[in-house]
Scaffold this active site. Structure first.
Site, PDB file in Angstrom:
ATOM      1  N   ASP A 183       0.853  -1.192   0.000  1.00  0.00           N
ATOM      2  CA  ASP A 183       0.000   0.000   0.000  1.00  0.00           C
ATOM      3  C   ASP A 183       0.889   1.242   0.000  1.00  0.00           C
ATOM      4  O   ASP A 183       1.767   1.388   0.855  1.00  0.00           O
ATOM      5  CB  ASP A 183      -0.894  -0.008   1.243  1.00  0.00           C
ATOM      6  CG  ASP A 183      -1.971   1.063   1.215  1.00  0.00           C
ATOM      7  OD1 ASP A 183      -2.153   1.680   0.151  1.00  0.00           O
ATOM      8  OD2 ASP A 183      -2.615   1.278   2.253  1.00  0.00           O
TER       9      ASP A 183
ATOM     10  N   ASP B 209      -3.480   2.460  -5.834  1.00  0.00           N
ATOM     11  CA  ASP B 209      -2.293   2.539  -4.975  1.00  0.00           C
ATOM     12  C   ASP B 209      -2.096   1.333  -4.069  1.00  0.00           C
ATOM     13  O   ASP B 209      -1.331   1.407  -3.096  1.00  0.00           O
ATOM     14  CB  ASP B 209      -2.355   3.808  -4.127  1.00  0.00           C
ATOM     15  CG  ASP B 209      -3.541   3.805  -3.169  1.00  0.00           C
ATOM     16  OD1 ASP B 209      -4.470   3.003  -3.378  1.00  0.00           O
ATOM     17  OD2 ASP B 209      -3.548   4.606  -2.218  1.00  0.00           O
ATOM     18  N   GLU B 210      -2.740   0.208  -4.354  1.00  0.00           N
ATOM     19  CA  GLU B 210      -2.559  -0.953  -3.492  1.00  0.00           C
ATOM     20  C   GLU B 210      -2.767  -2.250  -4.267  1.00  0.00           C
ATOM     21  O   GLU B 210      -3.497  -2.292  -5.265  1.00  0.00           O
ATOM     22  CB  GLU B 210      -3.508  -0.912  -2.298  1.00  0.00           C
ATOM     23  CG  GLU B 210      -4.980  -0.928  -2.688  1.00  0.00           C
ATOM     24  CD  GLU B 210      -5.899  -0.964  -1.483  1.00  0.00           C
ATOM     25  OE1 GLU B 210      -5.512  -1.558  -0.452  1.00  0.00           O
ATOM     26  OE2 GLU B 210      -7.015  -0.412  -1.572  1.00  0.00           O
TER      27      GLU B 210
END
Length: 444
Positions: free
Chosen positions: A12, A115-116
């Site tokens: 993350d 974003d993860e």
């Protein structure tokens, strides 16, 4: 049937939008301050200083600035907060670069948002090789930091739920483990709202019956949880609180069919309090939906507005836009249009005396935003054409108004002259519609 033991990582990005905006700024001006080192935030309209916060720096967090809160409120907490606008072209660039690095470690990569991502590293690391997992996580963090310039957290466990929970522990640039035997110490003391998959409303329902921590949910009777939350959700919360998850890492992320948010109101809304109580909720929900779309790199074409009445009946209206959108203002404008028809129309709910207790806004017919780039250029061109057309129409309208105004002024002057002549030479000397010849013949 239990799944076999796996080695699962959850990676993350720390304050993704803020970090990526900071890197873009440093790239353009190497001498500028790093946004990550000062109280700063991404979101809202930077010029008007309105809208909501979509990302914040760690220094801003120390002032109490929170993601999702109005910019005005954030500025009250931190008057010197530096605001920067969203830049999704830059965000997508860094997201793609991150996924390319992660894909070097395993083909079992499941991107969850911009974003993860989850990584299944079982083929590379045996589940019992926990020391090796820590070393590999450090390697991933180092490579991302050195090659891309930002930091990530890595959570490690034997299932996706616990790996995700672990990555949310202390930040930034950390590796955390959360194996089943660590759950009582590391996870159970946490507030119930921090359980992955437990939404705000679910947490509030649990708190009403005295379940305030994840550990209390883990120890609660299943019958109690199901009586409060329903059969399916109750079982999910019980399993999750005990660290049980059977979800596998799947390389192809199933695209959401829709993104929506609902809010149960603190008081019923009718025609009298709709503007003061209803409109702010529609704006807030539109901004939340837009934020989720943007974070996932999605855009949608159909906007839905729905309500639940005080009698728990659901009503909805929807419309399909000519182009996809992920913009809060466009979603809000469309939702307000639909709300007006559903609630305030000739046969609207308010007209029939029906009040509402819940409002929802959603967007469907989704697609990856980057896949729509050419369409967005076409949309921009069409917007420019529409702007020119509207400007031309506005110009014609103004010209017509000026013409009518001049005509009224001319008629007023003629009427004044007629009154003056008739007063001097007698009534009827000059009449409307007379030609110059008639006027001359009538004059003595």
């Amino acid at each position: 049937m239990e799944l076999e033991e796996r080695t699962i990582f959850h990676v993350d990005v720390n304050s993704a939008f803020l970090s990526w905006s900071a890197l873009k700024r440093l790239e353009e001006d190497p001498g500028s301050l790093d946004l990550r080192t000062i109280p700063s935030a991404v979101g809202g309209d930077v010029k008007t200083r309105h809208g909501v916060i979509t990302a914040k720096s760690i220094p801003a967090k120390k002032y109490g600035v929170q993601t999702g809160e109005p910019v005005v409120k954030a500025l009250q907490k931190c008057p010197h907060l530096v605001l920067v606008p969203s830049d999704f072209e830059t965000y997508r660039k860094y997201s793609r670069a991150l996924m390319e690095i992660l894909a070097q470690y395993t083909p079992l990569l499941q991107q969850m948002s911009i974003d993860e991502a989850f990584l299944d590293l079982t083929q590379k690391l045996a589940p019992e090789d926990r020391e090796g997992a820590m070393i590999l996580a450090q390697q991933i963090r180092n490579q991302v930091r050195e090659e891309l310039g930002f930091t990530v957290n890595v959570g490690i466990s034997n299932n996706k739920l616990l790996a995700k929970m672990a990555s949310d522990f202390q930040k930034p640039d950390r590796t955390h483990t959360l194996y089943p035997e660590e759950v009582p110490v590391k996870m159970w003391p946490l507030p119930i709202k921090e359980l992955y998959g437990c939404g705000k409303q679910t947490a509030q329902k649990l708190q009403l019956v005295g379940i305030n921590t994840i550990g209390e949910a883990a120890a609660a009777e299943l019958e109690l949880l199901q009586s409060v939350l329903g059969e399916r959700t109750g079982l999910f919360i019980r399993n999750s609180a005990n660290g049980i998850s059977r979800s596998r890492v799947t390389p192809e992320r199933e695209q959401a069919k829709s993104v929506s948010n609902e809010r149960t109101l603190s008081e019923d809304i009718d025609r009298d309090n709709y503007e003061t109580k209803g409109l702010p909720v529609i704006r807030m929900l539109s901004e939340k939906v837009a934020g989720r779309l943007q974070k996932s790199g999605l855009a949608g074409q159909t906007v839905t507005f729905q309500v639940k009445s005080s009698d728990f009946d659901r009503y909805s209206r929807q419309t399909t836009l000519s182009n996809v959108t992920d913009r809060a203002d466009e979603i809000e404008t469309t939702a307000l249009y639909l709300a007006d028809h559903l609630l305030n129309g000739p046969r609207g709910l308010f007209e029939e005396g029906i009040s509402i207790r819940l409002i929802g806004v959603g967007v469907s017919r989704l697609s990856q935003k980057q896949m729509q780039q050419m369409d967005l250029f076409a949309w921009a061109e069409q917007n420019e054409e529409d702007r020119k057309k509207l400007a031309m129409e506005d110009h014609k309208r103004r010209a017509q108004e000026e013409k009518e105004k001049a005509e009224k002024a001319r008629q007023a002057r003629l009427n004044s002259m007629m009154e003056e002549i008739n007063g001097k030479f007698g009534s009827g000397t000059v009449r409307k519609g007379d030609t110059g010849t008639d006027l001359q013949q009538n004059c003595p």
